[in-house]
Design an enzyme around this catalytic site. Sequence first.
Site, PDB file in Angstrom:
ATOM      1  N   PHE A 150      53.156 -32.230 -32.643  1.00  0.00           N
ATOM      2  CA  PHE A 150      54.384 -33.015 -32.740  1.00  0.00           C
ATOM      3  C   PHE A 150      55.603 -32.336 -32.139  1.00  0.00           C
ATOM      4  O   PHE A 150      56.578 -32.989 -31.797  1.00  0.00           O
ATOM      5  CB  PHE A 150      54.693 -33.313 -34.221  1.00  0.00           C
ATOM      6  CG  PHE A 150      55.181 -32.107 -34.999  1.00  0.00           C
ATOM      7  CD1 PHE A 150      56.518 -31.755 -35.017  1.00  0.00           C
ATOM      8  CD2 PHE A 150      54.278 -31.316 -35.703  1.00  0.00           C
ATOM      9  CE1 PHE A 150      56.960 -30.634 -35.724  1.00  0.00           C
ATOM     10  CE2 PHE A 150      54.714 -30.211 -36.411  1.00  0.00           C
ATOM     11  CZ  PHE A 150      56.051 -29.860 -36.423  1.00  0.00           C
ATOM     12  N   LYS A 175      45.567 -37.052 -26.505  1.00  0.00           N
ATOM     13  CA  LYS A 175      45.843 -37.515 -27.866  1.00  0.00           C
ATOM     14  C   LYS A 175      47.167 -36.886 -28.278  1.00  0.00           C
ATOM     15  O   LYS A 175      47.251 -35.684 -28.500  1.00  0.00           O
ATOM     16  CB  LYS A 175      44.741 -37.104 -28.827  1.00  0.00           C
ATOM     17  CG  LYS A 175      45.048 -37.470 -30.286  1.00  0.00           C
ATOM     18  CD  LYS A 175      44.117 -36.762 -31.241  1.00  0.00           C
ATOM     19  CE  LYS A 175      44.551 -36.949 -32.690  1.00  0.00           C
ATOM     20  NZ  LYS A 175      45.864 -36.344 -33.003  1.00  0.00           N
ATOM     21  N   SER A 228      47.548 -26.063 -35.599  1.00  0.00           N
ATOM     22  CA  SER A 228      47.350 -25.067 -36.654  1.00  0.00           C
ATOM     23  C   SER A 228      46.091 -24.245 -36.407  1.00  0.00           C
ATOM     24  O   SER A 228      45.163 -24.677 -35.714  1.00  0.00           O
ATOM     25  CB  SER A 228      47.261 -25.750 -38.012  1.00  0.00           C
ATOM     26  OG  SER A 228      46.042 -26.462 -38.133  1.00  0.00           O
ATOM     27  N   THR A 250      47.267 -21.668 -31.290  1.00  0.00           N
ATOM     28  CA  THR A 250      47.428 -21.955 -32.711  1.00  0.00           C
ATOM     29  C   THR A 250      48.691 -21.305 -33.286  1.00  0.00           C
ATOM     30  O   THR A 250      49.679 -21.132 -32.583  1.00  0.00           O
ATOM     31  CB  THR A 250      46.156 -21.550 -33.455  1.00  0.00           C
ATOM     32  OG1 THR A 250      45.800 -20.201 -33.132  1.00  0.00           O
ATOM     33  CG2 THR A 250      44.990 -22.442 -33.054  1.00  0.00           C
ATOM     34  N   CYS A 283      56.034 -22.330 -31.889  1.00  0.00           N
ATOM     35  CA  CYS A 283      55.163 -21.192 -32.157  1.00  0.00           C
ATOM     36  C   CYS A 283      55.705 -19.907 -31.550  1.00  0.00           C
ATOM     37  O   CYS A 283      55.171 -18.825 -31.809  1.00  0.00           O
ATOM     38  CB  CYS A 283      53.746 -21.461 -31.659  1.00  0.00           C
ATOM     39  SG  CYS A 283      53.621 -21.704 -29.879  1.00  0.00           S
ATOM     40  N   GLU A 384      53.007 -18.862 -41.385  1.00  0.00           N
ATOM     41  CA  GLU A 384      53.913 -19.672 -40.575  1.00  0.00           C
ATOM     42  C   GLU A 384      54.575 -20.748 -41.422  1.00  0.00           C
ATOM     43  O   GLU A 384      53.895 -21.554 -42.065  1.00  0.00           O
ATOM     44  CB  GLU A 384      53.140 -20.323 -39.422  1.00  0.00           C
ATOM     45  CG  GLU A 384      54.035 -21.050 -38.438  1.00  0.00           C
ATOM     46  CD  GLU A 384      53.255 -21.608 -37.264  1.00  0.00           C
ATOM     47  OE1 GLU A 384      53.484 -21.170 -36.126  1.00  0.00           O
ATOM     48  OE2 GLU A 384      52.407 -22.484 -37.486  1.00  0.00           O
TER      49      GLU A 384
END
Length: 501
Positions: A150, A175, A228, A250, A283, A384
């Site tokens: 997102f 996707k 994630s 990730t 991230c 995180e």
Amino acid sequence: MSEVLKYYLNNKYVESKTDKFYEVYNPSTGELQAKMPRCTTEEVRQAVESAHKAYGPWSSTPPIKRAQVLFNLRNLLEKHMDELTMLCAKEHGKNWAESQGDVLKAMEATSHATGICNLMMGDSLMDASKGYDTVLYREPLGVFVGLSPFNFPAMIPMGWMAPLCLACGNTMVLKVAGATPMTALRIADLYREAGLPEGCLNVLSCDRSGVPELIQNEHVRGVSFVGSTSVGLHIYSTAAAAGKRVQCLTEAKNHALVLNDAALDRTAAGIINAAYGCAGERCMALPVVVAEDGIADKLVEKLVEFAKNLKIGPAYEKESQLGPVYSAGHKQDVIKWIEKGVEEGAKLVLDGRDTTVKGFEKGFYVGPTIFDNVTEDMSVGREEIFGPVLCVKRCKSFNHGLKIMNDSRFANGSVIYTQNGYYAREFVRHTDGGMVGVNVGIPVPVGYFPFAGHKQSFFGDLHCLGKDGIRFYTESKVVTTHWFDEEEMKSTKVSTWDGTI
């Protein structure tokens, strides 16, 4: 009334037959603005089939012609910059400059992909063995799937994934995140306008029931994932077991080591920018500072002072410096983490839990938050959070601070603030971080270099972007050629190794 969005198939927006939808909010106001269909498994399958059908003609298109499509797209991204920036700001909540940067990073990767004629060049050697010539070609593989999160509606799907994939001659099914799909859907149509043939890029969203079709379908050759660590591990193991090429980017918990000789004001400003940019929802954010004892108290004072001065407001008002987080649910998750830090005994020196913005009281705002005296046994400093929360740990020396950093299970980025060249060099050599900053708070390299996370921040062999990206989206074919002279044409003796040694 909120808009019901369509997914993108064969260069058209198509209405889904599903009765299930994701809700797309405007985080600045808290208002529901659209619904994104959770495509059915059959619609997912159709998207893969469409990309598979398009692969043959597109892969046979000369690279110079594919590059022209990317040139056209790059110009269209520039032409529609304000429109795309507004879309990004309204669906994600980044402030205006950050939303524009999101689109600019997609444009940067697209510019990189326009050099595909050079990037896909192979190698050759005449007389690799006497009379034998060897050439290495790079060729596309087929259909790739991009699973996008997102937090960067333009940069990740339309920067890290689509440009190099398509430039190399592959096709792609993207996707996108159901909460932030609008920017990517708009850019997909710009690809059509740029000249991309139908079926080469299909964009949709689906829930977990559709994911197996994406990562295990026989026509899918590779999967690129950002999200994630737990989901990334599942995607990596499942797709790899199905024989796919996989890269999974990730989670992270990036740390900065601040030494006693650091330039205090500039260092604090850099940390504030890195910790609270994009509301910490990236991230490569900087959620942890490891401060040497001699400077720690002064640094914390400066961080609190600078953080309090950040202007919090709606994403699309250009004077806003800190926008909302992307959803009401995520706001509650961040608040729970702050409460967890308090429970664990960290010293809360700045609390952003009760932040509201006048006129936008229903927006998903969390103010800048700072914890001091965070220790290694506290989860708030290890896991995180993905929000505007900064943790300060303390260390006795360079080596102590480096050990604290390298004890993390994540190793996306790492930073040192110092004016000492020796310690800077030692840090670069010994940090576990894959992307390293020396007095640079967000050490994300430009797209000509790979996004190179390590440890549990990345699963795979080839990173996205840079030369790694070209290798990920192509496979090598090595051709050895030998021509007989008149005498050899008469011979019936052939060596077992036939020119290979």
